[in-house]
Design an enzyme around this catalytic site. Sequence first.
Site: not given
Length: 475
Positions: A245-249
């Site tokens: 998800s966006k959390r990972h970039g």
Amino acid sequence: MSEVRVRFAPSPTGFLHIGGARTALFNWLYARHHGGKFFLRIEDTDQDRSTDEAIEAILDGMRWLGLDWDQWEKGTGDTVRQTERFDLYKEKVAELLNQGKAYRCYCTAEELALRRQEAMKEKRIPRYDGRCRERSEAAPDLPFAIRFKASTEGQIIVDDMVKGKVTFESSTVDDLIIARSDGSPTYNLTVVVDDVAMDITHVIRGDDHLNNTPRQIQLYEAFGYPIPHFAHLPMILGSDKARLSKRHGATAVQQYREEGYLPEAMLNYLVRLGWSHQDQELFTLQELIDKFAVEEVGTSAAIFNPEKLNWVNAHYIKTGDPKALAKPLMPHLAKAGVSDAMMDMDKLHRIILALRERSRDLKEMAESAACYFLDEIPYDETTQKFLRPENLPILEAVREKLDQTPFEHDPLKTALEAVCESMNQKLAKIAQPLRAAVTGKVVSPGIFDVLELLGKEKTLKRIDRQITQLKEAVA
Ligand code: GLU
């Protein structure tokens, strides 16, 4: 084997995601390997969530990656959009209804929600209880959805090309809604109808769809259609093993383009998310087409590793042909302020050659390349360390010498060495303030190359400006 026909079937509710791009790539490679066809089908039946911008973003991402798709039927345009095919779906729903393979369901959303809650409370798996399935009384004048009459006995076996045999008990498969009360068809129905209409031979998609497959197989059987081969791809997780998800970039393919990644790097990285070929890391496109086999995709989840992607990207930049790198570099140069009028292609090729070894991505390369074209350059904070009054004599001596020097590598070298000697300094001591003054940065290719690429006019102008500023500072 008859002609291989595969498709990528995104729902246009956002950008082209890393996971979607990998699905598209695996389908594309499978088709190209077998000399088959690869289609793009836009699954836009959820009209509340589908947008034209998302369709454009998907097409744009596919084009950037070079995943070209085939035209399905003459006159259908390049892409197939499900919203243009509602008549066919309606016809197919009516067919099942007339054959007694589907039924009208009058249960309201509230009733269904209540029953679901009850099931949860009693720790039962919530599923439709079949209340309207055998209804014998006359049809009430109420809104209804249409449900498929799923078989309740036996097993459904998915013989998956990646996962092997996966068995589902029919009793666990719900009577799924195939048309909503407004008449619109639902995902599982449209997928089956279209995969048949397009003669799809292999369905290659994310394993989040595996649970839909037994339902879809029942629909194929109800229609009397041949069942395609299935290949469900493992999920892509972040390094913390949570779903990517966006959390990972960045998760949108376009974002990588904007950040200066090359499509060939992206393809090489994406293909390794689930597939490998011995310990080979880098492949030409032709090698990928020759070697890719969906049967070799692993069963365990793939871990997205941005560092590895950076490494692959840097490799393609380092080894890239300067002429080939120029084109994708141009939009980044424009963002760094270099207009078409400032451009000189020969010079750009020489700059790329000087910068490619030291650039991680095209954005960084463009930021380093801009100073050779711009009139006014920005100065990084870090240059402060060298642009200080005590370096004023160095800049003045260098300026005087360079004014009389032809701007070519060897004479420039001789000139700066002469300055070093007269000032009794090492070259680095001279080169650093000079580099900071003329490039606005503290790292660059070798100083003689930098000066040669910049030319005399820009070099002297920038040194003069720094000399003036330093003098003002001490005054
Ligand atoms: N439209 C579905 C999705 O975007 C894909 C359906 C399929 O490949 O069967 O997840």
